[in-house]
Scaffold this motif. Structure first.
Motif, PDB file in Angstrom:
ATOM      1  N   ARG A  58     -22.673 -14.375 -59.133  1.00  0.00           N
ATOM      2  CA  ARG A  58     -22.219 -15.000 -57.881  1.00  0.00           C
ATOM      3  C   ARG A  58     -23.422 -15.240 -56.960  1.00  0.00           C
ATOM      4  O   ARG A  58     -23.521 -16.250 -56.282  1.00  0.00           O
ATOM      5  CB  ARG A  58     -21.192 -14.079 -57.221  1.00  0.00           C
ATOM      6  N   VAL A  59     -24.355 -14.305 -56.979  1.00  0.00           N
ATOM      7  CA  VAL A  59     -25.534 -14.423 -56.122  1.00  0.00           C
ATOM      8  C   VAL A  59     -26.619 -15.255 -56.811  1.00  0.00           C
ATOM      9  O   VAL A  59     -27.162 -16.200 -56.236  1.00  0.00           O
ATOM     10  CB  VAL A  59     -26.067 -13.004 -55.768  1.00  0.00           C
ATOM     11  N   LEU A  60     -26.906 -14.916 -58.074  1.00  0.00           N
ATOM     12  CA  LEU A  60     -28.036 -15.540 -58.779  1.00  0.00           C
ATOM     13  C   LEU A  60     -27.854 -17.042 -58.990  1.00  0.00           C
ATOM     14  O   LEU A  60     -28.778 -17.836 -58.779  1.00  0.00           O
ATOM     15  CB  LEU A  60     -28.232 -14.849 -60.132  1.00  0.00           C
ATOM     16  N   GLN A  61     -26.655 -17.444 -59.427  1.00  0.00           N
ATOM     17  CA  GLN A  61     -26.493 -18.843 -59.837  1.00  0.00           C
ATOM     18  C   GLN A  61     -26.553 -19.814 -58.660  1.00  0.00           C
ATOM     19  O   GLN A  61     -26.899 -20.986 -58.828  1.00  0.00           O
ATOM     20  CB  GLN A  61     -25.194 -19.033 -60.630  1.00  0.00           C
ATOM     21  N   VAL A  62     -26.220 -19.340 -57.468  1.00  0.00           N
ATOM     22  CA  VAL A  62     -26.349 -20.194 -56.276  1.00  0.00           C
ATOM     23  C   VAL A  62     -27.828 -20.515 -56.063  1.00  0.00           C
ATOM     24  O   VAL A  62     -28.193 -21.661 -55.770  1.00  0.00           O
ATOM     25  CB  VAL A  62     -25.737 -19.497 -55.037  1.00  0.00           C
ATOM     26  N   MET A  63     -28.665 -19.523 -56.256  1.00  0.00           N
ATOM     27  CA  MET A  63     -30.110 -19.739 -56.085  1.00  0.00           C
ATOM     28  C   MET A  63     -30.648 -20.685 -57.164  1.00  0.00           C
ATOM     29  O   MET A  63     -31.400 -21.622 -56.867  1.00  0.00           O
ATOM     30  CB  MET A  63     -30.850 -18.403 -56.154  1.00  0.00           C
ATOM     31  N   ILE A  64     -30.230 -20.465 -58.415  1.00  0.00           N
ATOM     32  CA  ILE A  64     -30.709 -21.327 -59.501  1.00  0.00           C
ATOM     33  C   ILE A  64     -30.252 -22.769 -59.257  1.00  0.00           C
ATOM     34  O   ILE A  64     -31.046 -23.715 -59.351  1.00  0.00           O
ATOM     35  CB  ILE A  64     -30.206 -20.799 -60.868  1.00  0.00           C
ATOM     36  N   ASN A  65     -28.980 -22.942 -58.908  1.00  0.00           N
ATOM     37  CA  ASN A  65     -28.446 -24.289 -58.669  1.00  0.00           C
ATOM     38  C   ASN A  65     -29.210 -24.968 -57.527  1.00  0.00           C
ATOM     39  O   ASN A  65     -29.551 -26.145 -57.605  1.00  0.00           O
ATOM     40  CB  ASN A  65     -26.951 -24.170 -58.335  1.00  0.00           C
ATOM     41  N   GLY A  87     -39.741 -17.573 -61.714  1.00  0.00           N
ATOM     42  CA  GLY A  87     -39.111 -18.579 -60.854  1.00  0.00           C
ATOM     43  C   GLY A  87     -37.696 -18.905 -61.330  1.00  0.00           C
ATOM     44  O   GLY A  87     -37.355 -18.660 -62.497  1.00  0.00           O
ATOM     45  N   PRO A  88     -36.846 -19.489 -60.458  1.00  0.00           N
ATOM     46  CA  PRO A  88     -35.451 -19.754 -60.825  1.00  0.00           C
ATOM     47  C   PRO A  88     -35.294 -20.764 -61.961  1.00  0.00           C
ATOM     48  O   PRO A  88     -34.343 -20.665 -62.748  1.00  0.00           O
ATOM     49  CB  PRO A  88     -34.824 -20.289 -59.526  1.00  0.00           C
ATOM     50  N   LEU A  89     -36.247 -21.718 -62.088  1.00  0.00           N
ATOM     51  CA  LEU A  89     -36.099 -22.713 -63.158  1.00  0.00           C
ATOM     52  C   LEU A  89     -36.500 -22.099 -64.502  1.00  0.00           C
ATOM     53  O   LEU A  89     -35.840 -22.345 -65.519  1.00  0.00           O
ATOM     54  CB  LEU A  89     -36.924 -23.962 -62.832  1.00  0.00           C
ATOM     55  N   ALA A  90     -37.533 -21.278 -64.492  1.00  0.00           N
ATOM     56  CA  ALA A  90     -37.907 -20.556 -65.726  1.00  0.00           C
ATOM     57  C   ALA A  90     -36.781 -19.600 -66.119  1.00  0.00           C
ATOM     58  O   ALA A  90     -36.478 -19.437 -67.307  1.00  0.00           O
ATOM     59  CB  ALA A  90     -39.214 -19.786 -65.509  1.00  0.00           C
ATOM     60  N   LEU A  91     -36.157 -18.989 -65.126  1.00  0.00           N
ATOM     61  CA  LEU A  91     -35.059 -18.062 -65.415  1.00  0.00           C
ATOM     62  C   LEU A  91     -33.858 -18.821 -65.990  1.00  0.00           C
ATOM     63  O   LEU A  91     -33.212 -18.354 -66.933  1.00  0.00           O
ATOM     64  CB  LEU A  91     -34.660 -17.306 -64.136  1.00  0.00           C
ATOM     65  N   ALA A  92     -33.590 -20.011 -65.451  1.00  0.00           N
ATOM     66  CA  ALA A  92     -32.488 -20.835 -65.981  1.00  0.00           C
ATOM     67  C   ALA A  92     -32.755 -21.168 -67.450  1.00  0.00           C
ATOM     68  O   ALA A  92     -31.843 -21.099 -68.286  1.00  0.00           O
ATOM     69  CB  ALA A  92     -32.349 -22.109 -65.155  1.00  0.00           C
ATOM     70  N   ASP A  93     -34.001 -21.506 -67.761  1.00  0.00           N
ATOM     71  CA  ASP A  93     -34.381 -21.793 -69.164  1.00  0.00           C
ATOM     72  C   ASP A  93     -34.181 -20.565 -70.045  1.00  0.00           C
ATOM     73  O   ASP A  93     -33.801 -20.685 -71.213  1.00  0.00           O
ATOM     74  CB  ASP A  93     -35.857 -22.208 -69.241  1.00  0.00           C
ATOM     75  N   PHE A 101     -36.317 -27.012 -68.389  1.00  0.00           N
ATOM     76  CA  PHE A 101     -37.182 -27.473 -67.294  1.00  0.00           C
ATOM     77  C   PHE A 101     -38.635 -27.411 -67.742  1.00  0.00           C
ATOM     78  O   PHE A 101     -39.477 -28.154 -67.273  1.00  0.00           O
ATOM     79  CB  PHE A 101     -36.935 -26.642 -66.028  1.00  0.00           C
ATOM     80  N   TYR A 102     -38.921 -26.520 -68.670  1.00  0.00           N
ATOM     81  CA  TYR A 102     -40.249 -26.426 -69.296  1.00  0.00           C
ATOM     82  C   TYR A 102     -40.122 -26.777 -70.774  1.00  0.00           C
ATOM     83  O   TYR A 102     -39.020 -26.788 -71.320  1.00  0.00           O
ATOM     84  CB  TYR A 102     -40.799 -24.998 -69.164  1.00  0.00           C
ATOM     85  N   SER A 103     -41.268 -27.019 -71.423  1.00  0.00           N
ATOM     86  CA  SER A 103     -41.273 -27.257 -72.861  1.00  0.00           C
ATOM     87  C   SER A 103     -41.783 -26.000 -73.560  1.00  0.00           C
ATOM     88  O   SER A 103     -42.738 -25.366 -73.094  1.00  0.00           O
ATOM     89  CB  SER A 103     -42.170 -28.456 -73.174  1.00  0.00           C
ATOM     90  N   TYR A 104     -41.132 -25.648 -74.677  1.00  0.00           N
ATOM     91  CA  TYR A 104     -41.502 -24.418 -75.387  1.00  0.00           C
ATOM     92  C   TYR A 104     -41.967 -24.713 -76.816  1.00  0.00           C
ATOM     93  O   TYR A 104     -41.957 -23.839 -77.661  1.00  0.00           O
ATOM     94  CB  TYR A 104     -40.318 -23.438 -75.395  1.00  0.00           C
TER      95      TYR A 104
END
Ligand code: NAD
Length: 283
Positions: free
Chosen positions: A191-198, A227-233, A279-282
């Motif tokens: 509930r807290v984390l995904q608002v930040m990622i979005n 960072g939130p985008l790396a975490l989303a990945d 968001f990144y390439s792996y």
């Protein structure tokens, strides 16, 4: 109640991690997925993770082999017939989880507990497809499971006190810290984390800063380890989208509306680390 044998359903990034910590804690463990190719990939992930622990001197080579020896592969849910606990970690889709829980309810012994690692779906609704709602519970591990200490333990409306206590104790045996949480969409963590990622994805969508810029701002500015985008990945963009949909529908609040860029990435199959591109390439 004494738990001896655990089945983990789903051998993806979470399921393989959960099977690893279960085996590390000394439990007989069954790792199940749709076919042996997928299970073997999960087993490879576990082998790599344990090899790192050996390198760091946290376990010996012999202990690594003992842990691996406790994990048996499975492509049939019938192998849960002598399990005391099943922890489900398949895709974040209610219809898939509901089908698995209804099936498991017919297979496992009457005393067995059915737990789900869902990130956001209602435990009460999953429990309702079984004839043992008092023995169904949320056991929400964090990614990567072998390293992260928290387990959010979520009681459905009908979860019994006995089952809650067993799972709380089991989490400690797995060297985790259990924290109780009510059955609301996304619980506390997502509930807290995904608002930040979005919000980070909206920043990218609106051209406020680059991928690296957004992540650097959050890492250096907020002292976040990633960072939130790396975490989303890391989480998987399909899972992030599925959780946001649950939050958006569950609370009916526009603050949870998934960013269109996230939808587009998921449609393109850019799901993050697990597909080599997010968001990144792996690759
Ligand atoms: P994943 O995509 O890595 O793995 C999902 C696995 O489920 C796949 O191996 C797939 O083959 C399997 N599967 C699908 N349908 C199945 C079926 N009918 N029977 C057996 N196996 C089936 O996903 P993941 O990241 O491991 O997430 C799994 C669950 O854990 C989701 O509910 C997710 O919300 C939750 N979760 C994810 C994270 C995270 O950071 N990724 C963190 C906490 C909780």
């Amino acid at each position: 109640m004494d738990i001896k044998k655990i089945m983990v359903v789903g051998a993806g990034q979470m399921g393989s991690g959960i099977a690893q910590v279960a085996a590390q804690a000394g439990f007989e463990t069954v790792l199940h997925d749709l076919n042996f190719d997928i299970v073997n990939k999960g087993l490879e992930t576990i082998k790599k993770s344990l090899a790192k622990f050996v390198e760091k001197g946290k376990i010996t080579e012999a202990e690594k082999n003992e842990i691996l020896g406790r994990i048996k592969p499975s492509d049939s849910l019938k192998n849960a017939a002598d399990c005391d606990l099943v922890i489900e970690a398949v895709v974040e889709k209610m219809e898939v989880k509901a089908k698995i829980f209804a099936e498991l309810d017919q297979i496992v012994p009457p005393h067995a507990i059915l737990a789900t690692n869902t990130s956001s779906l209602p435990i009460t609704e999953i429990a309702a497809v079984t004839k043992r709602p008092e023995r169904v519970i949320g056991m929400h591990f964090m990614n990567p499971v072998p390293l992260m200490k928290l387990v959010e333990v979520i009681r459905g409306l009908q979860t019994s006190d006995e089952v809650y206590k067993v799972i709380e104790e089991l989490s400690r045996k797995m060297d985790k810290v259990p924290v109780e949480c009510k059955d609301v969409p996304g619980f506390v963590s997502n509930r807290v984390l995904q608002v930040m990622i979005n919000e980070a994805i909206w920043c990218l969508y609106e051209g406020v800063a680059s991928v690296e810029g957004i992540d650097t701002i959050m890492k250096l500015g907020m002292n976040h380890p990633m960072g939130p985008l790396a975490l989303a990945d890391l989480i998987g963009l399909d899972t992030v989208l599925a959780i946001l949909e649950v939050l958006y529908q569950g609370y009916g609040d526009p603050k949870y509306r998934p960013c269109p860029l996230l939808r587009q990435y998921v449609k393109a199959g850019w799901l993050g680390r697990k597909t080599g591109r997010g968001f990144y390439s792996y690759v």
